[in-house]
Design a protein around this motif. Structure first.
Motif, short mmCIF file in Angstrom:
data_model
loop_
_atom_site.label_atom_id
_atom_site.label_comp_id
_atom_site.label_asym_id
_atom_site.label_seq_id
_atom_site.Cartn_x
_atom_site.Cartn_y
_atom_site.Cartn_z
N TYR A 164 57.00 64.88 -10.89
CA TYR A 164 55.92 64.27 -11.76
C TYR A 164 56.14 64.54 -13.09
O TYR A 164 56.72 65.53 -13.58
CB TYR A 164 54.48 64.81 -11.24
N TRP A 165 55.75 63.54 -14.13
CA TRP A 165 55.90 63.71 -15.23
C TRP A 165 54.64 63.55 -16.40
O TRP A 165 53.95 62.51 -15.91
CB TRP A 165 56.86 62.65 -15.93
N GLY A 166 54.67 64.13 -17.49
CA GLY A 166 53.69 63.67 -18.45
C GLY A 166 54.06 62.63 -19.45
O GLY A 166 55.25 62.21 -19.12
N LYS A 167 53.18 62.28 -20.26
CA LYS A 167 53.38 61.13 -21.26
C LYS A 167 54.03 61.59 -22.14
O LYS A 167 54.68 60.85 -23.16
CB LYS A 167 52.20 60.38 -21.54
N GLY A 168 53.90 62.99 -22.66
CA GLY A 168 54.64 63.55 -23.79
C GLY A 168 53.87 63.78 -24.86
O GLY A 168 52.66 63.32 -25.17
N ALA A 169 54.22 64.83 -25.75
CA ALA A 169 53.61 65.13 -27.03
C ALA A 169 54.73 65.22 -28.13
O ALA A 169 55.74 65.81 -27.95
CB ALA A 169 52.89 66.65 -26.83
N LEU A 170 54.38 64.62 -29.06
CA LEU A 170 55.25 64.55 -30.33
C LEU A 170 55.14 65.87 -31.14
O LEU A 170 54.16 66.06 -31.51
CB LEU A 170 55.09 63.30 -31.21
N VAL A 171 56.39 66.35 -31.48
CA VAL A 171 56.57 67.58 -32.34
C VAL A 171 57.30 67.20 -33.60
O VAL A 171 58.76 66.78 -33.23
CB VAL A 171 57.08 68.85 -31.43
N THR A 172 56.84 67.26 -34.66
CA THR A 172 57.62 67.09 -35.94
C THR A 172 57.67 68.18 -36.52
O THR A 172 56.73 68.82 -37.32
CB THR A 172 57.07 65.89 -36.70
N VAL A 173 58.91 68.78 -36.99
CA VAL A 173 59.33 69.74 -37.91
C VAL A 173 60.06 69.22 -39.21
O VAL A 173 61.08 68.85 -39.03
CB VAL A 173 60.24 70.93 -37.18
N SER A 174 59.32 69.17 -40.36
CA SER A 174 59.54 68.90 -41.65
C SER A 174 58.91 69.40 -42.75
O SER A 174 57.58 69.56 -42.54
CB SER A 174 59.40 67.16 -41.64
N SER A 175 59.63 69.45 -43.84
CA SER A 175 58.77 69.91 -45.00
C SER A 175 58.32 68.84 -45.68
O SER A 175 57.51 69.07 -46.77
CB SER A 175 59.94 70.88 -45.76
#
Length: 121
Positions: free
Chosen positions: A110-121
């Motif tokens: 089973y899978w979730g729909k995801g969560a966005l992680v953005t690493v930026s200055s």
């Protein structure tokens, strides 16, 4: 109805931390191997971490790229899995997905729909 819901994504500066959570319902959480995957734009999906259920013979594993920075955990009483991400780098930017996997006489995944992680200055 099976559900995996990720939360906790967002924008963080390099060197910062984020904590992702995965809330599971509709299946026997403790019987499943839980995994975090990620996929960056234009790249293939990557297995980040996996954590077995109680009593399983396998062990917690991490991708080399996150070892020492990420920590996966699970709470089988609450049907949740977390990913603590420290010392984040721009290359950690991706959509993060949680997955539940079990092999009986066939494979259940089973899978979730995801969560966005953005690493930026």
């Amino acid at each position: 109805q099976v559900q995996l819901v990720e939360s906790g994504g967002g924008l963080v500066q390099p060197g910062g931390s984020l904590r992702l959570s995965c809330a599971a319902s509709g299946f026997t959480f403790s019987s499943f191997l839980m995994r975090w995957y990620r996929q960056a734009p234009g790249k293939e999906r990557e297995l980040v971490a996996s954590i077995p259920g109680p009593g399983a013979s396998s062990t917690t594993t991490y991708a080399d790229s996150v070892k020492g920075r990420f920590t996966v955990s699970r709470d089988d009483a609450k049907n949740t899995m977390t990913l603590q991400m420290d010392s984040l780098k721009p290359e950690d930017t991706a959509m993060y997905y949680c997955s539940a996997w079990r092999r009986t006489w066939h494979i259940l995944e089973y899978w979730g729909k995801g969560a966005l992680v953005t690493v930026s200055s």
